[in-house]
Design a protein around this motif. Structure first.
Motif, PDB file in Angstrom:
ATOM      1  N   GLU A   1      -5.531  -6.502  -3.099  1.00 50.36           N
ATOM      2  CA  GLU A   1      -6.501  -5.612  -2.614  1.00 50.36           C
ATOM      3  C   GLU A   1      -6.009  -4.044  -2.315  1.00 50.36           C
ATOM      4  O   GLU A   1      -5.038  -4.062  -1.756  1.00 50.36           O
ATOM      5  CB  GLU A   1      -7.218  -6.324  -1.472  1.00 50.36           C
ATOM      6  N   TYR A   2      -6.908  -3.255  -2.673  1.00 53.40           N
ATOM      7  CA  TYR A   2      -6.471  -1.989  -2.479  1.00 53.40           C
ATOM      8  C   TYR A   2      -7.707  -1.153  -2.012  1.00 53.40           C
ATOM      9  O   TYR A   2      -8.778  -1.007  -2.596  1.00 53.40           O
ATOM     10  CB  TYR A   2      -5.951  -1.401  -3.852  1.00 53.40           C
TER      11      TYR A   2
ATOM     12  N   THR B   1       0.719  -6.933   4.093  1.00 57.65           N
ATOM     13  CA  THR B   1      -0.506  -6.054   3.982  1.00 57.65           C
ATOM     14  C   THR B   1      -0.117  -4.616   4.740  1.00 57.65           C
ATOM     15  O   THR B   1       0.368  -4.719   5.862  1.00 57.65           O
ATOM     16  CB  THR B   1      -1.640  -6.818   4.722  1.00 57.65           C
TER      17      THR B   1
ATOM     18  N   ILE C   1       3.483   3.290  -1.730  1.00 55.87           N
ATOM     19  CA  ILE C   1       2.351   3.655  -1.181  1.00 55.87           C
ATOM     20  C   ILE C   1       2.619   4.717  -0.442  1.00 55.87           C
ATOM     21  O   ILE C   1       3.550   5.205   0.577  1.00 55.87           O
ATOM     22  CB  ILE C   1       1.880   2.308  -0.159  1.00 55.87           C
TER      23      ILE C   1
ATOM     24  N   VAL D   1      -3.875  -2.112   2.008  1.00 52.62           N
ATOM     25  CA  VAL D   1      -3.521  -2.513   0.758  1.00 52.62           C
ATOM     26  C   VAL D   1      -2.724  -3.949   0.927  1.00 52.62           C
ATOM     27  O   VAL D   1      -1.793  -4.077   1.820  1.00 52.62           O
ATOM     28  CB  VAL D   1      -2.295  -1.322   0.039  1.00 52.62           C
TER      29      VAL D   1
ATOM     30  N   ARG E   1      -8.204   5.751  -3.698  1.00 54.82           N
ATOM     31  CA  ARG E   1      -9.668   4.858  -3.474  1.00 54.82           C
ATOM     32  C   ARG E   1     -10.591   5.978  -3.452  1.00 54.82           C
ATOM     33  O   ARG E   1     -10.475   6.920  -2.538  1.00 54.82           O
ATOM     34  CB  ARG E   1      -9.308   4.085  -2.624  1.00 54.82           C
TER      35      ARG E   1
ATOM     36  N   SER F   1      -8.500   2.586   0.922  1.00 50.81           N
ATOM     37  CA  SER F   1      -7.871   3.594   1.479  1.00 50.81           C
ATOM     38  C   SER F   1      -7.499   3.121   2.836  1.00 50.81           C
ATOM     39  O   SER F   1      -6.599   3.654   3.387  1.00 50.81           O
ATOM     40  CB  SER F   1      -8.843   4.851   1.600  1.00 50.81           C
TER      41      SER F   1
ATOM     42  N   VAL G   1      -0.262  -6.764  -0.863  1.00 46.81           N
ATOM     43  CA  VAL G   1       0.628  -6.926  -1.972  1.00 46.81           C
ATOM     44  C   VAL G   1       1.172  -8.339  -2.142  1.00 46.81           C
ATOM     45  O   VAL G   1       1.409  -8.778  -1.210  1.00 46.81           O
ATOM     46  CB  VAL G   1       1.665  -5.774  -2.016  1.00 46.81           C
TER      47      VAL G   1
ATOM     48  N   GLU H   1      -8.212  -4.026  -8.577  1.00 44.42           N
ATOM     49  CA  GLU H   1      -7.148  -4.389  -8.500  1.00 44.42           C
ATOM     50  C   GLU H   1      -6.598  -5.047  -9.730  1.00 44.42           C
ATOM     51  O   GLU H   1      -5.295  -5.031 -10.053  1.00 44.42           O
ATOM     52  CB  GLU H   1      -6.820  -5.380  -7.304  1.00 44.42           C
TER      53      GLU H   1
ATOM     54  N   ILE I   1      -1.727   4.726  -3.789  1.00 43.39           N
ATOM     55  CA  ILE I   1      -0.877   4.251  -4.658  1.00 43.39           C
ATOM     56  C   ILE I   1       0.298   5.141  -5.379  1.00 43.39           C
ATOM     57  O   ILE I   1      -0.324   5.754  -6.564  1.00 43.39           O
ATOM     58  CB  ILE I   1      -1.072   2.708  -5.320  1.00 43.39           C
TER      59      ILE I   1
ATOM     60  N   ILE J   1      -0.988  -6.414  -6.710  1.00 45.30           N
ATOM     61  CA  ILE J   1      -1.968  -6.032  -5.693  1.00 45.30           C
ATOM     62  C   ILE J   1      -3.187  -6.995  -5.562  1.00 45.30           C
ATOM     63  O   ILE J   1      -3.756  -7.386  -6.903  1.00 45.30           O
ATOM     64  CB  ILE J   1      -2.437  -4.624  -6.062  1.00 45.30           C
TER      65      ILE J   1
END
Lengths: 100, 406
Positions: A52-53, A68, A86, A58, B42, A55, A60, B24, A76, A50
């Motif tokens: 960036e995560y 994205t 996801i 995301v 999150r 809400s 990958v 991450e 997740i 990952i």
């Protein structure tokens, strides 16, 4: 597949083997396999982690570039070496993958 | 609950909050080193919530340090944590185990004995006997042999024809069937007439007939007596020597049953209109508080009164009499109905037949039915009479205590 026919020799040896034997690409190559169930669930196989995560989105990493997922309340549901699940309301899927 | 979540409950897992600049990195580090994470959420820009198995926690700590994140356990879920809690509350755990053990032990004893089916006999006598046999509250269940106990009860009490013993839980149920003995042992039984009748024939099986065929008898008259006196002139001609038996026999007689009624064409009757008024009053001694209409609010009405006296506990010495009276007035209306002569006659006949037939006992043979319609000058009305003649057994048993007998 068309791309590889018009430009012979553009892929590697693996790709040519896959094409010759008519094998699914994801089983031999590092190409990600993405399964979307409705707009509530998404599974990415052959991922590389990952980046960036949040809400709302995301990102990958895969061997062919980043995938994205945009939406709301993204969570997740599971993460292992082979796949990422996801959940949430998926609105947009961005596949900025390199050709091939 | 799915199998997966059941398993995670057995293994034990925690909900962990991970805070750091690059969460991450933490996620990536975790799955590459074999730490399973699921249900990641999150929370804000710097932190996420996630589920982790208990067995992965030590590894997780190292990863947190490596990725420069901080972790905090929010919730602990599953059996291992429950066990930990239990071991901390030893007293409770011991109590729970002790409770089950005591419950088990107590359930192996007999605590209740029920006797069912006693009519003439007192259940207490059976309970006493059973206690002597060693079956009473507090006895071990397996020491009670239900078949031999049943046999013992049956042998002890001659008045019983069947005894069933079964053990259900901590209760011993003793089911009993009493013998029904013929009731002719003592006392005199006469045969008396059940109706006024004219005797046609008579078969005496036992006893002394007091009437003859062709006689007219009245209801209650003794037909066959159960007292047989010694023949006249014999040495024992005293009441002490009389022979007492159960009189038996068949006494056939003709019985007439009649029904009489006036043939009326004009009927007056009252019905309720449905309108009603309610009044209530509360009285204390001679004082009265009245609510609602005082006297009949309608022209014609039916009145219904209920009086309730307020009860006082016995420790109050001076008892004031408080009465609550509710009165319901229902408006009524008078109707006059004139029926057709034919219809009225049919109704009367039907009434007569159902009434007379209901009085005829089963097995009676109907010999004759007579109807009569006569004008009565005294009543100034038509009188309808139905007479049904039957042939039936009019003998009825009547018991008499020997002490009272003649």
């Amino acid at each position: 597949m068309n791309a590889s026919r018009t430009k012979p020799g553009s892929g590697g040896a693996k790709e040519r083997i896959a094409e010759f034997f008519e094998l699914p690409r994801d089983s031999i190559l590092d190409v990600p396999r993405i399964v979307v169930v409705g707009n509530a669930e998404l599974v990415i196989e052959n991922h590389l982690g990952i980046i960036e995560y949040a809400s709302s989105h995301v990102t990958v990493a895969t061997a062919k570039g980043n995938v994205t997922v945009r939406g709301n309340d993204l969570a997740i549901s599971s993460i292992t070496k082979t796949l990422i699940g996801i959940r949430g309301t998926i609105e947009h899927l961005d596949l900025s993958l390199s050709p091939g | 609950m799915t199998f997966q979540s059941l398993w995670s409950h057995l293994e034990g897992y925690v909900i962990i909050r991970v805070t750091g600049r690059a969460v991450e990195d933490f996620i990536n580090e975790a799955y590459t080193s074999g730490v399973e994470l699921w249900n990641l959420q999150r929370i804000d820009e710097r932190s996420i919530l996630g589920h982790v198995y208990l067995r992965h926690l030590p590894e997780l700590g190292k990863i947190l340090k490596r990725t420069d994140c901080r972790g905090r356990i929010e919730r602990k879920i599953g059996l291992p944590f429950l066990m930990m809690k239990l071991s901390r509350r030893k007293g409770f755990a011991i109590g729970a185990i002790l409770f089950s053990v005591v419950l088990y032990l107590l359930s192996s004893f007999v605590w209740f004995i029920n006797v069912v089916g006693c009519d003439k006999m007192s259940p207490d006598t059976i309970l006493e006997f059973v206690a002597k046999q060693g079956v009473k509250a507090g006895v071990l269940r397996r020491e009670v042999d239900s078949t031999s106990l049943g046999k013992a009860i049956l042998a002890e009490f001659t008045g019983l024809s069947w005894v069933g013993v079964n053990i259900k839980g901590t209760t011993v149920n003793i089911e009993v069937a009493e013998k029904t003995l013929p009731s002719m042992k003592s006392g005199i039984t006469h045969l008396v007439a059940s109706e006024d009748a004219l005797l046609t024939n008579m078969i005496v099986l036992s006893g002394e007939p007091l009437v003859n065929e062709g006689d007219t008898v009245t209801r209650g008259q003794v037909l066959i007596t159960g007292v047989i006196l010694p023949p006249y002139g014999s040495p024992g001609e005293t009441s002490d020597k009389r022979h007492v038996i159960h009189a038996k026999g068949v006494v056939m007689g003709r019985v007439w049953r009649t029904w009489q009624g006036f043939l009326e064409l004009v009927h007056e009757y009252e019905t309720e209109t449905g309108r009603l008024e309610r009044a209530g009053s509360l009285s204390l001694g001679s004082h009265e508080l009245h609510v609602g209409p005082g006297r009949g609010p309608f022209e014609t009405f039916a009145e219904e009164k209920t009086v309730y006296e307020v009860p006082f506990p016995s420790w109050i010495r001076i008892k004031p009499v408080i009465r609550i009276t509710t009165t319901t007035y229902r408006e009524t209306e008078r109707f006059v109905e004139i029926t057709d002569r034919e219809e009225a006659f049919d109704n009367l006949r039907e009434k007569a037949y159902t009434d007379v037939k209901s009085r005829i006992p089963e097995g009676a043979k109907i010999l004759d039915e007579r109807e009569e319609l006569k004008y009565s000058s005294i009543e100034k009305k038509w009188v309808y009479t139905l007479t049904i003649e039957t042939l039936e057994d009019i003998a009825e048993e009547r018991r008499e205590d020997p002490e009272v007998g003649h």
